[in-house]
Design an enzyme around this catalytic site. Structure first.
Site, PDB file in Angstrom:
ATOM      1  N   GLY A   1       0.827  -1.206   0.000  1.00 45.53           N
ATOM      2  CA  GLY A   1       0.000   0.000   0.000  1.00 45.53           C
ATOM      3  C   GLY A   1       0.858   1.251   0.000  1.00 45.53           C
ATOM      4  O   GLY A   1       0.540   2.241   0.660  1.00 45.53           O
TER       5      GLY A   1
ATOM      6  N   TYR B   1     -15.581  -5.451   8.754  1.00 48.77           N
ATOM      7  CA  TYR B   1     -14.347  -4.669   8.794  1.00 48.77           C
ATOM      8  C   TYR B   1     -13.566  -4.963  10.071  1.00 48.77           C
ATOM      9  O   TYR B   1     -12.340  -5.134  10.030  1.00 48.77           O
ATOM     10  CB  TYR B   1     -14.655  -3.174   8.699  1.00 48.77           C
ATOM     11  CG  TYR B   1     -13.428  -2.302   8.881  1.00 48.77           C
ATOM     12  CD1 TYR B   1     -12.388  -2.343   7.963  1.00 48.77           C
ATOM     13  CD2 TYR B   1     -13.309  -1.455   9.977  1.00 48.77           C
ATOM     14  CE1 TYR B   1     -11.254  -1.554   8.126  1.00 48.77           C
ATOM     15  CE2 TYR B   1     -12.177  -0.659  10.152  1.00 48.77           C
ATOM     16  CZ  TYR B   1     -11.145  -0.718   9.227  1.00 48.77           C
ATOM     17  OH  TYR B   1     -10.029   0.061   9.403  1.00 48.77           O
TER      18      TYR B   1
END
Length: 279
Positions: free
Chosen positions: A15, A170
């Site tokens: 990322g 999540y």
């Protein structure tokens, strides 16, 4: 005068094209580190700033060496190839930063299985896959006395129901990353590899905020606070603690940094939006 530095170390950062991943990359580059930049974005996206080529320019401008590695960390073969290219280019891997993450703060009826699979694929599978793929190189780093570390951007395991109810998918996906920290710290202790997690006290102004309706970036801190906290953890003299869940402001305070005003998106802000999972 501090002698702590990442000079000559090789970091594999997922990322890394934007946000916290890029901030950690450029902070390491300021020491003269080698940085393998792992992400999917090669072409500019009007909805999502940041590309791997631009990240590489930033790393080189900061003083480091950069290797651009387009990679979907959900794909085992792509991850293996990225790791092999890093080892071939830089001679090894000393630090793995599991930063890549997907978010959807939605209740069960509003979380399509495609979104569920994305979060588990990137957060849990991606973290596990990258750690597994880097293990041989990290073990070699330990044998060479280079104090290897794995740092995962995930929260302490806070099992209070109020952190699960609103967005159970999540929460499970982020806690899956933290469970990798817990398990791998124990598993790799005998290998001399430290494994820890780092999490922000407040919301951080990144592209992920676009996935959270109603969040005001002016009530956030910049990614630099996470980069500086990560730098302090990654330059800890060996043997580094392992199996720890750190919070950014606590790391900085432990090193005498208590004035955090410079990290505010809007100077002078004192009322920040708290991040998830910290009571």
């Amino acid at each position: 005068m501090s002698t702590r530095s990442l000079q000559g170390k090789t970091l594999f950062i997922t990322g890394a094209s934007r946000g916290i991943g890029l901030a950690i990359a450029t902070r390491a580059a300021a020491d003269g580190a080698n940085v393998a930049l792992v992400a999917k974005t090669m072409e500019p996206n009007p909805k999502l700033p940041g590309t791997l080529p631009a990240a590489a320019e930033a790393v080189r401008a900061a003083g480091g060496q950069a290797l651009v590695l387009p990679c979907d960390i959900r794909d085992e073969a792509q991850v293996a190839d990225a790791v092999a290219k890093t080892v071939a280019h830089f001679g090894g891997i000393d630090i793995l930063v599991n930063n890549a993450s997907a978010i959807s703060l939605t209740p069960t009826p509003a979380t399509p299985m495609k979104r569920f699979d994305l979060m588990f694929g990137v957060n849990v599978r991606g973290t596990y896959c990258c750690t597994q793929a880097c293990l041989e190189a990290l073990t070699a780093s330990a044998r060479a006395g280079r104090a290897p570390q794995v740092l995962t951007l995930s929260p302490p395991l806070n099992m209070q129901p109020h952190w699960f109810g609103p967005h159970v998918a999540y929460t499970m996906a982020k806690y899956g990353m933290s469970m990798c920290t817990l398990g791998h710290a124990q598993e790799f202790r005998k290998l001399g590899i430290a494994v820890n997690s780092l999490w922000p006290r407040t919301a951080i102004a990144t592209a992920a905020l676009q996935m959270i309706p109603g969040v005001d970036p002016k009530l956030c801190r910049t990614p630099q606070i996470m980069a500086d906290a990560a730098w302090h953890l990654l330059t800890t003299p060996a043997p580094a603690p392992s199996g720890q869940f750190y919070v950014d402001d606590e790391v900085l305070a432990a090193h005498g940094i208590t004035d955090l005003g410079g990290y505010a998106v809007v100077p002078g802000t004192t009322n920040f939006l708290p991040d998830f999972f910290l009571d």
